[in-house]
Design a protein around this motif. Structure first.
Motif, short mmCIF file in Angstrom:
data_model
loop_
_atom_site.label_atom_id
_atom_site.label_comp_id
_atom_site.label_asym_id
_atom_site.label_seq_id
_atom_site.Cartn_x
_atom_site.Cartn_y
_atom_site.Cartn_z
N PRO A 64 -7.16 20.15 -2.28
CA PRO A 64 -5.94 19.93 -1.81
C PRO A 64 -6.03 20.18 -0.22
N GLU A 65 -5.04 19.72 0.54
CA GLU A 65 -4.76 19.81 1.95
C GLU A 65 -4.96 21.33 2.49
N ASP A 66 -5.63 21.31 3.46
CA ASP A 66 -5.69 22.68 4.15
C ASP A 66 -4.26 23.06 4.59
#
Length: 77
Positions: A64-66
């Motif tokens: 997942p994106e930070d």
């Protein structure tokens, strides 16, 4: 995978190492049986070990994106 006898491997060891360095796997045989394998040295991570299993499943392999960084000043309030 290419196979070489112990005698061949000993005589051409530098050339075998060059092949392995280029990504090849080499088997060394004695009396027709594999006694050793020369393989490229690269770190193996869990994702590589389980990749074939994961490809057969419906699993998302993307991280997942930070989350965006929080304002440090807002933490003091």
């Amino acid at each position: 995978m290419k196979a070489f006898t112990v005698v061949q491997a000993k005589a051409h060891f530098s050339a075998l190492l060059a092949q392995v360095e280029a990504g090849a796997e080499v088997a060394v045989t004695r009396h027709g049986k594999i006694v050793a394998r020369l393989v490229p040295d690269h770190p193996r991570v869990a994702a590589d070990a389980f990749r074939d299993f994961w490809l057969d499943q419906d699993i998302d392999l993307q991280a997942p994106e930070d989350a965006p960084a929080e304002d440090v000043a807002a933490l003091d309030e």
